[in-house]
Design a protein around this motif. Structure first.
Motif, PDB file in Angstrom:
ATOM      1  N   TRP A   1      47.518 -36.113  41.204  1.00  0.00           N
ATOM      2  CA  TRP A   1      46.401 -35.172  41.476  1.00  0.00           C
ATOM      3  C   TRP A   1      46.666 -33.717  41.159  1.00  0.00           C
ATOM      4  CZ3 TRP A   1      44.591 -37.784  46.387  1.00  0.00           C
ATOM      5  CH2 TRP A   1      43.624 -38.781  46.271  1.00  0.00           C
ATOM      6  N   ALA A   2      47.756 -33.306  41.541  1.00  0.00           N
ATOM      7  CA  ALA A   2      47.997 -31.850  41.539  1.00  0.00           C
ATOM      8  C   ALA A   2      48.290 -31.499  40.155  1.00  0.00           C
ATOM      9  CB  ALA A   2      49.291 -31.580  42.406  1.00  0.00           C
ATOM     10  N   GLU A   3      49.127 -32.181  39.530  1.00  0.00           N
ATOM     11  CA  GLU A   3      49.563 -32.041  38.078  1.00  0.00           C
ATOM     12  C   GLU A   3      48.147 -32.100  36.967  1.00  0.00           C
ATOM     13  OE1 GLU A   3      52.623 -34.854  36.984  1.00  0.00           O
ATOM     14  OE2 GLU A   3      54.181 -34.286  38.608  1.00  0.00           O
ATOM     15  N   MET A   4      47.430 -32.991  37.296  1.00  0.00           N
ATOM     16  CA  MET A   4      46.180 -32.977  36.431  1.00  0.00           C
ATOM     17  C   MET A   4      45.305 -31.851  36.616  1.00  0.00           C
ATOM     18  SD  MET A   4      44.530 -34.693  34.106  1.00  0.00           S
ATOM     19  CE  MET A   4      45.154 -36.510  34.189  1.00  0.00           C
ATOM     20  N   TYR A   5      45.224 -31.728  38.283  1.00  0.00           N
ATOM     21  CA  TYR A   5      44.113 -30.545  38.373  1.00  0.00           C
ATOM     22  C   TYR A   5      44.636 -29.137  37.956  1.00  0.00           C
ATOM     23  CZ  TYR A   5      40.615 -27.719  40.983  1.00  0.00           C
ATOM     24  OH  TYR A   5      39.788 -26.906  41.402  1.00  0.00           O
ATOM     25  N   THR A   6      46.007 -28.973  38.105  1.00  0.00           N
ATOM     26  CA  THR A   6      46.732 -27.548  37.561  1.00  0.00           C
ATOM     27  C   THR A   6      46.560 -27.383  36.383  1.00  0.00           C
ATOM     28  OG1 THR A   6      48.494 -27.601  39.422  1.00  0.00           O
ATOM     29  CG2 THR A   6      48.754 -26.192  37.483  1.00  0.00           C
TER      30      THR A   6
ATOM     31  N   ALA B   1      43.998 -21.965  40.143  1.00  0.00           N
ATOM     32  CA  ALA B   1      44.389 -22.426  41.228  1.00  0.00           C
ATOM     33  C   ALA B   1      45.700 -23.552  40.874  1.00  0.00           C
ATOM     34  CB  ALA B   1      43.558 -23.381  42.019  1.00  0.00           C
ATOM     35  N   SER B   2      46.780 -23.745  41.625  1.00  0.00           N
ATOM     36  CA  SER B   2      47.784 -24.472  41.573  1.00  0.00           C
ATOM     37  C   SER B   2      48.136 -25.297  42.999  1.00  0.00           C
ATOM     38  CB  SER B   2      49.276 -23.922  40.935  1.00  0.00           C
ATOM     39  OG  SER B   2      49.487 -22.791  42.058  1.00  0.00           O
ATOM     40  N   VAL B   3      48.701 -26.729  42.982  1.00  0.00           N
ATOM     41  CA  VAL B   3      48.766 -27.282  44.154  1.00  0.00           C
ATOM     42  C   VAL B   3      50.189 -27.376  44.327  1.00  0.00           C
ATOM     43  CG1 VAL B   3      47.883 -29.476  45.474  1.00  0.00           C
ATOM     44  CG2 VAL B   3      46.567 -28.199  43.627  1.00  0.00           C
ATOM     45  N   GLU B   4      50.640 -27.168  45.652  1.00  0.00           N
ATOM     46  CA  GLU B   4      52.232 -27.442  46.057  1.00  0.00           C
ATOM     47  C   GLU B   4      51.980 -28.581  47.007  1.00  0.00           C
ATOM     48  OE1 GLU B   4      53.944 -24.203  48.082  1.00  0.00           O
ATOM     49  OE2 GLU B   4      54.077 -23.056  45.956  1.00  0.00           O
ATOM     50  N   VAL B   5      52.711 -29.787  46.496  1.00  0.00           N
ATOM     51  CA  VAL B   5      52.744 -31.013  47.530  1.00  0.00           C
ATOM     52  C   VAL B   5      54.343 -31.302  47.841  1.00  0.00           C
ATOM     53  CG1 VAL B   5      52.335 -33.440  47.065  1.00  0.00           C
ATOM     54  CG2 VAL B   5      50.926 -32.164  45.837  1.00  0.00           C
ATOM     55  N   SER B   6      54.077 -31.668  49.102  1.00  0.00           N
ATOM     56  CA  SER B   6      55.610 -32.194  49.923  1.00  0.00           C
ATOM     57  C   SER B   6      54.926 -33.431  50.621  1.00  0.00           C
ATOM     58  CB  SER B   6      56.202 -31.268  50.465  1.00  0.00           C
ATOM     59  OG  SER B   6      55.065 -30.791  51.648  1.00  0.00           O
ATOM     60  N   GLY B   7      56.021 -34.404  50.672  1.00  0.00           N
ATOM     61  CA  GLY B   7      55.941 -35.439  51.662  1.00  0.00           C
ATOM     62  C   GLY B   7      56.425 -35.190  53.259  1.00  0.00           C
ATOM     63  N   GLY B   8      57.043 -36.235  53.727  1.00  0.00           N
ATOM     64  CA  GLY B   8      57.405 -36.088  54.956  1.00  0.00           C
ATOM     65  C   GLY B   8      56.778 -37.089  56.058  1.00  0.00           C
ATOM     66  N   GLY B   9      55.723 -37.613  55.673  1.00  0.00           N
ATOM     67  CA  GLY B   9      55.162 -38.356  56.553  1.00  0.00           C
ATOM     68  C   GLY B   9      53.913 -37.896  56.914  1.00  0.00           C
TER      69      GLY B   9
END
Length: 306
Positions: free
Chosen positions: A60-65, A71-79
């Motif tokens: 999603w973030a890559e497509m939207y950016t 805007a840009s979107v920073e994504v991280s996991g972790g649960g």
């Protein structure tokens, strides 16, 4: 004479400065009301949480950016638990969760930030039961899974399921699970055991959804659970029934939409307060037809599907 020359020179300098100043002001870009405009500020949307959703969130973030310049979107996991903790601390704009936020978590986030998290269902996921592709079993029931994973469970060997697993000489079932901060762990445990029984200790608890499938693909004696979008040629997804005399259903788009597959769940995004500006625009896009196409492309179930 010399004095008059100095005065004239000073006046010329003043006129030059004033002329330059007016020129700069006159050349400044203005909007339709004659007010000097400013470039729109670039916004970074911080998005964190569910490992089940991390590949989807990154797509999603890559497509939207790529389609917006503001805007840009920073994504991280972790649960899911990590995402909710960040929401409570006010350090993210959106938390990804493969389980619903708990009332206590909602209360803490509101107290700490002064903003009430808002819930958005952004897709669905069938939580598949995986075994090694050579395991001679194609179906399993919820009660059987409860006895494999639950405390004091009665199924610890493959022969307890009535099969001979020649690729597993020890006959011992190796239980693959997720870490306890995972929304997938939380949902699977409750789907199997309700709220009165816990998992048996001794399972191999892994950090990510992809890790579960990879380990099962290398371990003939193993069984585990993960999102259906993580399937590979090295593993097999089992059909699941709610009871011995109930019909079995495969984890797929059709059965999730029909609500016949018994271990399916919504995927959530929680915004910190009522979303506005770029965060609202991003969530609206995720819920649009374009955003939902990515859900299906990555092996999850979109909100609406033909």
């Amino acid at each position: 004479m010399e004095k008059n020359s100095r005065v004239s020179y000073t006046l010329i300098c003043i006129l030059v400065v004033l002329t330059c100043g007016f020129t700069i002001i006159g050349c400044s870009p203005k909007d339709s009301e004659g007010v000097t405009s400013k470039a729109a500020a670039h916004v970074t949307i911080k998005n964190k949480g569910s490992d089940t959703m991390v590949n989807l969130a990154q797509a999603w973030a890559e497509m939207y950016t790529g389609i917006t310049s503001t805007a840009s979107v920073e994504v991280s996991g972790g649960g899911s638990g990590t995402g909710v903790a960040a929401l409570i601390n006010g350090t993210v704009d959106i938390a990804n969760c493969s389980r619903q936020i708990k009332p206590k978590e909602l209360e803490l986030a509101t107290q700490n930030t002064g903003k009430v998290p808002q819930e958005f269902i952004v897709g669905y996921d069938a939580l598949a039961v995986y075994v090694h592709h050579d395991t001679p079993i194609d179906k399993i029931t919820i009660p059987q899974l409860a006895e494999i994973y639950g405390e004091d469970g009665t199924i610890t060997k493959w022969s307890d399921l009535g099969i001979t697993h020649t690729n597993c000489p020890s006959d011992k079932i190796i239980r693959i699970s997720r870490q306890s901060n995972s929304g997938t762990y939380f949902y699977f445990r409750e789907a199997l055991l309700g709220k009165t029984r816990d998992f048996e200790l001794g399972s191999l608890d892994l950090h990510g959804s992809k890790d579960v499938v990879e380990v099962i693909g290398r371990t003939p004696c193993a069984i585990g659970y993960s999102g259906m979008g993580y399937a590979t040629s090295h593993v097999k997804m089992l059909e699941v029934a709610t009871a011995d005399d109930a019909p079995y259903y495969a984890p797929n788009l059709e059965n999730v939409l029909a609500k016949t597959y018994p271990i399916a769940r919504p995927l959530y995004m929680y915004s910190l307060g009522e979303p506005t500006g770029e965060v609202k625009a991003y969530l609206d896009w995720i819920l649009s037809a374009e955003g939902q196409k990515i859900v299906e492309k990555l092996g999850f179930v979109p909100l609406e599907s033909d």
